[in-house]
Scaffold this motif. Sequence first.
Motif, short mmCIF file in Angstrom:
data_model
loop_
_atom_site.label_atom_id
_atom_site.label_comp_id
_atom_site.label_asym_id
_atom_site.label_seq_id
_atom_site.Cartn_x
_atom_site.Cartn_y
_atom_site.Cartn_z
N VAL A 196 0.82 -1.20 0.00
CA VAL A 196 0.00 0.00 0.00
C VAL A 196 0.87 1.26 0.00
N SER A 197 0.27 2.35 -0.48
CA SER A 197 0.97 3.65 -0.46
C SER A 197 0.63 4.44 0.79
N ALA A 198 -0.48 4.10 1.45
CA ALA A 198 -0.87 4.75 2.71
C ALA A 198 -1.93 3.89 3.38
N VAL A 199 -2.15 4.16 4.66
CA VAL A 199 -3.25 3.51 5.36
C VAL A 199 -4.18 4.60 5.89
N ALA A 200 -5.45 4.24 6.10
CA ALA A 200 -6.45 5.21 6.57
C ALA A 200 -7.20 4.66 7.77
N LEU A 201 -7.46 5.53 8.71
CA LEU A 201 -8.15 5.12 9.95
C LEU A 201 -9.08 6.25 10.39
N SER A 202 -10.26 5.88 10.88
CA SER A 202 -11.23 6.90 11.30
C SER A 202 -11.03 7.30 12.76
N ILE A 203 -11.25 8.58 13.02
CA ILE A 203 -11.29 9.06 14.42
C ILE A 203 -12.66 9.70 14.64
N TYR A 204 -13.15 9.57 15.85
CA TYR A 204 -14.48 10.11 16.18
C TYR A 204 -14.32 11.10 17.34
N VAL A 205 -13.92 12.32 17.03
CA VAL A 205 -13.74 13.33 18.08
C VAL A 205 -15.13 13.72 18.61
N GLY A 206 -15.29 13.66 19.92
CA GLY A 206 -16.59 13.97 20.54
C GLY A 206 -17.50 12.76 20.63
N GLY A 207 -17.08 11.65 20.04
CA GLY A 207 -17.90 10.43 20.06
C GLY A 207 -17.70 9.67 21.37
N LYS A 208 -18.55 8.68 21.58
CA LYS A 208 -18.48 7.87 22.81
C LYS A 208 -17.10 7.22 22.96
N TYR A 209 -16.54 6.79 21.83
CA TYR A 209 -15.25 6.09 21.87
C TYR A 209 -14.11 6.96 21.33
N GLU A 210 -14.23 8.27 21.55
CA GLU A 210 -13.20 9.22 21.10
C GLU A 210 -11.79 8.75 21.48
N HIS A 211 -11.60 8.50 22.78
CA HIS A 211 -10.26 8.15 23.27
C HIS A 211 -9.71 6.92 22.54
N GLN A 212 -10.55 5.92 22.42
CA GLN A 212 -10.12 4.68 21.75
C GLN A 212 -9.67 4.94 20.32
N THR A 213 -10.44 5.77 19.59
CA THR A 213 -10.09 6.00 18.18
C THR A 213 -8.84 6.87 18.06
N LEU A 214 -8.66 7.80 18.99
CA LEU A 214 -7.44 8.63 18.94
C LEU A 214 -6.21 7.80 19.32
N LYS A 215 -6.42 6.88 20.24
CA LYS A 215 -5.32 5.98 20.62
C LYS A 215 -4.98 5.05 19.45
N ASN A 216 -6.02 4.59 18.75
CA ASN A 216 -5.79 3.77 17.54
C ASN A 216 -4.91 4.54 16.56
N LEU A 217 -5.25 5.82 16.37
CA LEU A 217 -4.50 6.64 15.40
C LEU A 217 -3.04 6.78 15.84
N ALA A 218 -2.84 7.11 17.11
CA ALA A 218 -1.47 7.31 17.60
C ALA A 218 -0.65 6.02 17.48
N THR A 219 -1.27 4.90 17.83
CA THR A 219 -0.57 3.60 17.75
C THR A 219 -0.21 3.28 16.30
N LEU A 220 -1.19 3.47 15.42
CA LEU A 220 -0.96 3.16 14.00
C LEU A 220 0.18 4.04 13.43
N ILE A 221 0.15 5.33 13.75
CA ILE A 221 1.19 6.24 13.24
C ILE A 221 2.56 5.78 13.73
N SER A 222 2.66 5.47 15.01
CA SER A 222 3.97 5.05 15.54
C SER A 222 4.48 3.80 14.82
N GLU A 223 3.59 2.86 14.54
CA GLU A 223 4.01 1.64 13.84
C GLU A 223 4.38 1.95 12.39
N CYS A 224 3.57 2.79 11.74
CA CYS A 224 3.80 3.09 10.32
C CYS A 224 5.05 3.93 10.10
#
Length: 257
Positions: A105-133
């Motif tokens: 792949v040339s890039a990966v994409a991940l959704s974040i839900y700011v203000g959503g019930k699972y905001e923290h989880q999705t932002l943590k997903n993003l941070a984890t994915l970026i660190s690995e990528c």
Amino acid sequence: MDWGMKNRISRIIKPETGRAVMLAVDHGYFLGPTTGLEEPRKIIAELLPYADSLMLTRGILRTSVDPKSSIPIVLRVSGGNSIIGDDLSNEAITVSVKDAIRLNVSAVALSIYVGGKYEHQTLKNLATLISECEEYGIPVLAVTAVGKDMARDAKYLSLSCRIAAELGAHMVKTYYCEDFQKVVKSCPVPVVIAGGKKIPEKEALELAYNAVREGAAGVDMGRNIFQSPNPVAMIKAVRSIVHENVRPEKAYKSLKL
Ligand code: R5P
């Protein structure tokens, strides 16, 4: 930023214009057989020659895109729920970085839900994915998904885009809104817009025109292309706006509807 990262980004955001026409066909990851995408292989083959890159899931990439194709892939790597499920923001990372690399792949994409019930989880997903990528030079596109109770205004979208950029996203996908230039100005990485639900062709072309005029690096558009009565003419029209600044009235005439 290392060479590999820069090279992958330049496959998505074309250096000739600094803009991108990304074709989004990832909707099935929570919508199932979305209207217009019932037979992904067919519609992808028709539209592929006019897209700069293709945004989709691992399953549709493997089954519906010719591996001999040179189209850059932006792989959706988040999901884990459906439109009839409990809460769309309850997302997990669904693909390992190892598999994303295996799929070239040339890039990966991940959704974040700011203000959503699972905001923290999705932002943590993003941070984890970026660190690995970062380890492998794979750019990450953060998709600012909007919960059903959230206003799609400049204040909210600026908040989401900026948080994504602060966590290290290399590109951000959001929605067009009034005062869109404020969203772009306060986000230090390229911003592309989603098209959103199907609207009349003329309005979708105006949306694309206004977005790039106000600073977007392009579009990551799906339903307004593949649900159009003439998807090929529509993607060509969007392309002429994004890469050649063709005015929306002229682009609309080219559809010959
Ligand atoms: C969200 O469901 C997906 O990431 C889509 O790719 C995104 O919403 C863009 O597609 P559309 O232009 O249909 O909104």
